[in-house]
Design an enzyme around this catalytic site. Sequence first.
Site, mmCIF file in Angstrom:
data_model
loop_
_atom_site.group_PDB
_atom_site.id
_atom_site.type_symbol
_atom_site.label_atom_id
_atom_site.label_comp_id
_atom_site.label_asym_id
_atom_site.label_seq_id
_atom_site.Cartn_x
_atom_site.Cartn_y
_atom_site.Cartn_z
ATOM 1 N N GLY A 114 0.871 -1.109 0.029
ATOM 2 C CA GLY A 114 0.102 -0.090 0.007
ATOM 3 C C GLY A 114 0.872 1.191 0.026
ATOM 4 C CB CYS A 115 0.222 4.740 -1.184
ATOM 5 S SG CYS A 115 -1.237 5.320 -0.518
ATOM 6 C CE1 TYR A 116 -1.021 8.436 3.026
ATOM 7 C CE2 TYR A 116 -3.062 7.069 3.127
ATOM 8 C CZ TYR A 116 -2.504 8.168 2.903
ATOM 9 O OH TYR A 116 -3.223 9.298 2.653
ATOM 10 C CE1 TYR A 287 4.958 6.361 -0.270
ATOM 11 C CE2 TYR A 287 6.153 7.425 1.492
ATOM 12 C CZ TYR A 287 5.241 6.516 1.092
ATOM 13 O OH TYR A 287 4.324 6.175 1.989
#
Length: 319
Positions: A114-116, A287
């Site tokens: 996942g992104c986080y 990012y």
Amino acid sequence: MNKIFIDGQVGTTGLQIHSRLKYRTDIEIIEIDNKYRKDASVRKEVINSSDVVILCLPDEAAKESVSLIDSHNVRVLDASSAHRVSEGWTYGLPELSKNQTLNISSAQRVSNPGCYPTGAVLLLNPLISTGLLDGNYPYSVNAVSGYTGGGRDAINRFEDSTRSDYISSTSRRYALHHEHKHIKEMQEYSGLGQKPIFQPAYGSYRQGIVLQIPIHLNAHKTGLTDDILRQTLLSYYADSAFIKVLNKSETLNIEGLDPEIHNNTNNITLAVFSPEGTDHVVLAAIYDNLGKGASGAAVQNLEIMLNLVPSDGKVLALD
């Protein structure tokens, strides 16, 4: 020629992955005519004729696609959150450990991070696994992401001022009344003894993440300093193609954190800040939520799975 099917190509992540892959000569992207996109029989046929199917779907739809596979030759790269902590799936974060790239290269089922969690895990895992930080400490993860992280609905709410639910604020905190689905993933791969407190927000910009984790040093190993934490991260990621850890001089020269500095790339910057006159540090990661946080990571994993020559990590402009 490796045959790739992006199931969910019309979504935000699917479009980005397609954009990164469409000009490559070492793969063939298989596509379904739009009118058959939701036809399970057509999808099943295409899925089972692929070498790798990349799932860019809601969780339940991703599980359904996996259930359609009856060929042992089909490998899966799931960009949803459906299988990130599931048994039998390999976590697609190559920098997690020295062996993780090898694990991904031989896996039949890979779950894209996942992104986080990408930022949180890359910051915490090396420091907890080496014993510098206590895995049972009550961690708090705070992050602001570009609104593309919320998918098509969030994008429309931020960009379409004619909507009744248009969001005009510069920042919007969300997930106020339920546990965010990324928390289990953060806990599992960071090595945490308890769930972290996670506070996500969207900013009024399209993409990019600033993620921060504040930590009281006196709650951990005796004599722990920001220099020790920073040097550990520098050593851990010394050979990484996409991760840059700021040294002390670079850290001191930063006046602010810009979430958009890595947009349209697979790069990520990690830093350890130690506010003067305090007993704490703040771990930070910057990012692109659509790059290293989604499609960039997916392409990186695909290259590892198929032993392809790595790209430069940049995304081509969307058509």
